[in-house]
Design an enzyme around this catalytic site. Structure first.
Site, PDB file in Angstrom:
ATOM      1  CE  LYS A  54      -3.955  -2.433   1.995  1.00 18.24           C
ATOM      2  NZ  LYS A  54      -4.852  -2.761   3.303  1.00 18.24           N
ATOM      3  CD  GLN A  98      -3.465  -4.322   6.511  1.00 21.84           C
ATOM      4  OE1 GLN A  98      -3.349  -3.464   5.764  1.00 21.84           O
ATOM      5  NE2 GLN A  98      -3.954  -5.398   6.009  1.00 21.84           N
ATOM      6  CG  ASP A 121      -9.834   0.211   4.441  1.00 26.92           C
ATOM      7  OD1 ASP A 121      -9.413  -0.102   3.015  1.00 26.92           O
ATOM      8  OD2 ASP A 121      -9.315  -0.343   5.479  1.00 26.92           O
TER       9      ASP A 121
END
Ligand code: NDP
Length: 298
Positions: A54, A98, A121
């Site tokens: 990422k 994460q 997200d």
């Protein structure tokens, strides 16, 4: 019939390229590049790889990546405090925590702490609510990737029947709502669905988000259907040698591709779309928060 393969790597690369061009233009116009803060707690090897990818792809797309690596024994309070600081930091456009977090930390609480405008997200209650209400907002990356792949393959999705197998908050439910936004007729199937094969057989677009290796076979596929396989399952691969493993989807690729019109492979289908969606969301979050116009084509 042999299905055409939907090349998720290529589609994801073109999304990333468009985001990269837009990020460059925005940076030139406003003197600041969109920035993504990534929070990694602990030493989970898979999470470290995901975070590294990422970070690399964020920077390759001309955006800033701000890494926050915390030790495994970090308290829940400390993670929530960090998220609060990132919420308040005007330099930060997107926040990605994460998952999974270490067991002693509630991921629900940490996710709930993320400001919805920085929720790249698309996992907060506010983002889910905006999706259900049809309001603009940051959409979850993997389901959004499924829609992009279907559109790349079929063009206008209006009127198509989309069957989503799986009703998780992460994938199935948002995927169904996103296909609904595209004017598909949607059916959500799950573990209690009666005669799953018959339901799936009615799908112009079949989305598999089940988490069971190769569960959907040619019997589940209508001839000519577009099959989007979200599944990522690691299974033993004795043909590659003792103790070896490989990744397979939730669809039995070999048999389904004899019937489908188009199908995503695993790996190389939906997977690469997730990071591309994250980069796109970071750019959109920056535009929204900073009052910039969203560049065309993103
Ligand atoms: P979950 O385990 O949270 O949900 C699975 C869903 O499948 C549930 O709704 C469940 O139904 C349904 N299901 C389970 N068994 C059956 C069955 N026999 N028949 C019909 N439906 C069934 O999984 P996720 O949604 O989180 O993930 C799904 C897959 O997608 C996994 O393989 C995961 O690894 C992958 N994934 C891939 C990503 C990517 O980037 N490509 C990102 C996220 C996930 P019920 O609700 O009734 O229990």
């Amino acid at each position: 019939m042999t299905a055409s393969i939907i090349d998720g790597k290529a589609v994801a690369a073109s999304v990333r390229a468009r985001v990269g061009e837009a990020a460059k233009a925005l940076t030139a116009a406003h003197g600041a590049a969109p920035a993504l803060a990534v929070v990694l707690v602990g030493e989970d090897p898979a999470s470290k790889v995901y975070v590294r990818n990422k970070v690399e792809q964020t920077e390759a797309a001309g955006m800033r990546s701000l890494e926050h690596k915390l030790p495994t024994d970090t308290t829940e309070e400390a993670v929530v405090d960090l998220v609060a600081r990132l919420n308040a930091d005007p330099e930060v456009d997107g926040i990605l925590v994460q998952l999974p977090l270490p067991k002693h930390i509630s991921s629900d609480r940490v996710i709930a702490a993320i400001h919805p405008d920085k929720d790249v997200d698309g996992l907060t209650e506010a983002s889910a609510g905006r999706l259900v209400l049809g309001q603009p907002g940051l959409r979850p990356c993997t389901p959004a990737g499924c829609v992009i792949l279907a559109e790349e393959t079929l063009g206008d999705l209006s009127g198509k029947h989309c069957v989503v197998v799986g009703r998780s908050i992460l994938v199935g439910k948002p995927a169904a709502l996103l296909f609904l936004e595209k004017n598909c007729t949607i059916t959500i199937a799950h573990s209690r669905t009666a005669d799953l094969a018959a339901v799936c057989q009615t799908a112009d677009i079949l989305v598999a988000a089940v988490g069971r290796p190769e569960m959907l076979t040619r019997e589940h596929v209508k001839p000519g259907a577009c099959v989007i396989d979200v599944g990522i399952n690691r299974v033993p691969a004795p043909e590659k040698g003792e103790g070896k493993t490989k990744l397979v989807g939730d669809v039995d690729f070999a048999s389904a591709s004899e019937v489908a019109g188009s199908i995503t492979p695993v790996p190389g289908g939906v997977g690469p779309m997730t990071i591309a969606g994250l980069l796109r969301n970071t750019l959109l979050a920056a535009c929204h928060r900073r009052g910039w116009d969203v560049p065309e084509g993103v």
